[in-house]
Design a protein around this motif. Sequence first.
Motif, PDB file in Angstrom:
ATOM      1  N   PRO A  18       1.019  -1.239   0.048  1.00 23.93           N
ATOM      2  CA  PRO A  18      -0.159   0.100  -0.228  1.00 23.93           C
ATOM      3  C   PRO A  18       1.000   1.342  -0.011  1.00 23.93           C
ATOM      4  N   VAL A  19       0.320   2.295  -0.553  1.00 20.35           N
ATOM      5  CA  VAL A  19       1.073   3.585  -0.570  1.00 20.35           C
ATOM      6  C   VAL A  19       0.897   4.130   0.833  1.00 20.35           C
ATOM      7  N   ALA A  20       2.096   3.972   1.769  1.00 14.85           N
ATOM      8  CA  ALA A  20       1.836   4.338   3.045  1.00 14.85           C
ATOM      9  C   ALA A  20       3.326   4.298   3.671  1.00 14.85           C
ATOM     10  N   PHE A  21       3.468   5.162   4.887  1.00 18.28           N
ATOM     11  CA  PHE A  21       4.758   5.069   5.365  1.00 18.28           C
ATOM     12  C   PHE A  21       5.056   3.832   6.080  1.00 18.28           C
ATOM     13  N   ASP A  22       4.046   3.149   6.796  1.00 12.54           N
ATOM     14  CA  ASP A  22       3.959   1.913   7.709  1.00 12.54           C
ATOM     15  C   ASP A  22       3.810   0.929   6.703  1.00 12.54           C
ATOM     16  N   ILE A  23       4.954  -0.019   6.336  1.00 10.27           N
ATOM     17  CA  ILE A  23       4.889  -0.931   5.459  1.00 10.27           C
ATOM     18  C   ILE A  23       5.669  -2.414   6.157  1.00 10.27           C
ATOM     19  N   ASP A  24       5.167  -3.259   5.564  1.00  9.21           N
ATOM     20  CA  ASP A  24       5.615  -4.495   6.019  1.00  9.21           C
ATOM     21  C   ASP A  24       7.213  -4.976   5.445  1.00  9.21           C
ATOM     22  N   THR A  25       8.184  -4.715   5.963  1.00 11.92           N
ATOM     23  CA  THR A  25       9.452  -4.729   5.547  1.00 11.92           C
ATOM     24  C   THR A  25       9.881  -6.323   5.267  1.00 11.92           C
ATOM     25  N   ASN A  26       9.262  -7.303   5.749  1.00 10.73           N
ATOM     26  CA  ASN A  26       9.417  -8.895   5.606  1.00 10.73           C
ATOM     27  C   ASN A  26       8.831  -8.788   4.185  1.00 10.73           C
ATOM     28  N   ARG A  72      11.778   6.533   2.120  1.00 14.94           N
ATOM     29  CA  ARG A  72      10.243   6.426   2.034  1.00 14.94           C
ATOM     30  C   ARG A  72       9.660   7.612   2.265  1.00 14.94           C
ATOM     31  N   ALA A  73       9.836   8.234   3.403  1.00 17.35           N
ATOM     32  CA  ALA A  73       8.922   9.440   3.597  1.00 17.35           C
ATOM     33  C   ALA A  73       9.288  10.472   2.484  1.00 17.35           C
ATOM     34  N   ASN A  74      10.583  10.884   2.127  1.00 16.85           N
ATOM     35  CA  ASN A  74      10.713  11.584   1.068  1.00 16.85           C
ATOM     36  C   ASN A  74      10.114  11.054  -0.454  1.00 16.85           C
ATOM     37  N   GLN A 134       6.511   8.790  13.398  1.00 17.17           N
ATOM     38  CA  GLN A 134       5.136   9.051  13.895  1.00 17.17           C
ATOM     39  C   GLN A 134       4.588  10.446  13.522  1.00 17.17           C
ATOM     40  N   ARG A 135       5.688  11.398  13.547  1.00 15.69           N
ATOM     41  CA  ARG A 135       5.171  12.827  13.322  1.00 15.69           C
ATOM     42  C   ARG A 135       4.968  12.860  11.694  1.00 15.69           C
ATOM     43  N   PHE A 136       5.871  12.117  10.869  1.00 14.34           N
ATOM     44  CA  PHE A 136       5.589  12.189   9.417  1.00 14.34           C
ATOM     45  C   PHE A 136       4.151  11.566   9.275  1.00 14.34           C
ATOM     46  N   ILE A 137       3.866  10.439   9.791  1.00 15.67           N
ATOM     47  CA  ILE A 137       2.699   9.683   9.707  1.00 15.67           C
ATOM     48  C   ILE A 137       1.416  10.520   9.762  1.00 15.67           C
ATOM     49  N   GLN A 138       1.633  11.295  10.953  1.00 18.65           N
ATOM     50  CA  GLN A 138       0.505  12.166  11.404  1.00 18.65           C
ATOM     51  C   GLN A 138       0.423  13.297  10.339  1.00 18.65           C
ATOM     52  N   ALA A 139       1.578  13.979   9.884  1.00 17.47           N
ATOM     53  CA  ALA A 139       1.326  14.953   9.045  1.00 17.47           C
ATOM     54  C   ALA A 139       0.886  14.632   7.713  1.00 17.47           C
ATOM     55  N   TYR A 140       1.695  13.612   7.199  1.00 21.05           N
ATOM     56  CA  TYR A 140       1.163  13.127   5.898  1.00 21.05           C
ATOM     57  C   TYR A 140      -0.347  12.787   5.720  1.00 21.05           C
ATOM     58  N   PRO A 146       4.189  21.070   5.389  1.00 27.09           N
ATOM     59  CA  PRO A 146       5.427  21.736   6.128  1.00 27.09           C
ATOM     60  C   PRO A 146       5.868  20.841   7.317  1.00 27.09           C
ATOM     61  N   MET A 147       5.006  20.191   8.308  1.00 27.14           N
ATOM     62  CA  MET A 147       5.395  19.286   9.099  1.00 27.14           C
ATOM     63  C   MET A 147       6.115  18.060   8.742  1.00 27.14           C
ATOM     64  N   ALA A 148       5.476  17.409   7.633  1.00 24.73           N
ATOM     65  CA  ALA A 148       5.798  16.089   7.109  1.00 24.73           C
ATOM     66  C   ALA A 148       7.274  16.473   6.530  1.00 24.73           C
TER      67      ALA A 148
END
Length: 183
Positions: A18-26, A72-74, A134-140, A146-148
Amino acid sequence: MSDTAPTFANFFALFELPVAFDIDTNKLSERLRQLQSQFHPDKLSALDKASSEQNSAVINHAYDILLHPDSRANYLLELSGQELNTDHSIADLDFLDDAMDMRMALDDSEANTDLLRIEQLKVTADDRIATQSQRFIQAYDHHDWPMAMDATQKLKFLVKLKKDMDTAVDNSQRQPDDDDLYL
């Protein structure tokens, strides 16, 4: 080449994530192995090798981007049409002071080969990376660009610091080569 060419337009789609910050790295690693196997140049005809080598390079690049939280955030910012301006420095003086303290502690610990202290610093860096993630996820999620961007810049700084810590540990554990004994 194979009829199932990878989709390079979106690295998340390429890795079926999924297009998301939290991903399953496995799952990311598992899909990397599948793609590497499927598009390995040695498995294809001479005509398809050049294209396959390009595909392999893109697959490996996409994996590296998605594996690390800062890149990933970038990448998520880029997908959202938000370019991170790396010309602007971090203005958060408390963050910079904390980061400088960690950097100086790493330098001192590396000079003294204090592996325990470096490991403690790595835990601290991991905590800081988790906080900025977590800051990035919330801002995104709230399109607070700006916060992201701020969180992404801080992630880049912290991830580099963590890599330097890993390198310090590796260097201190490296055994001298036999050639070094004869100098």
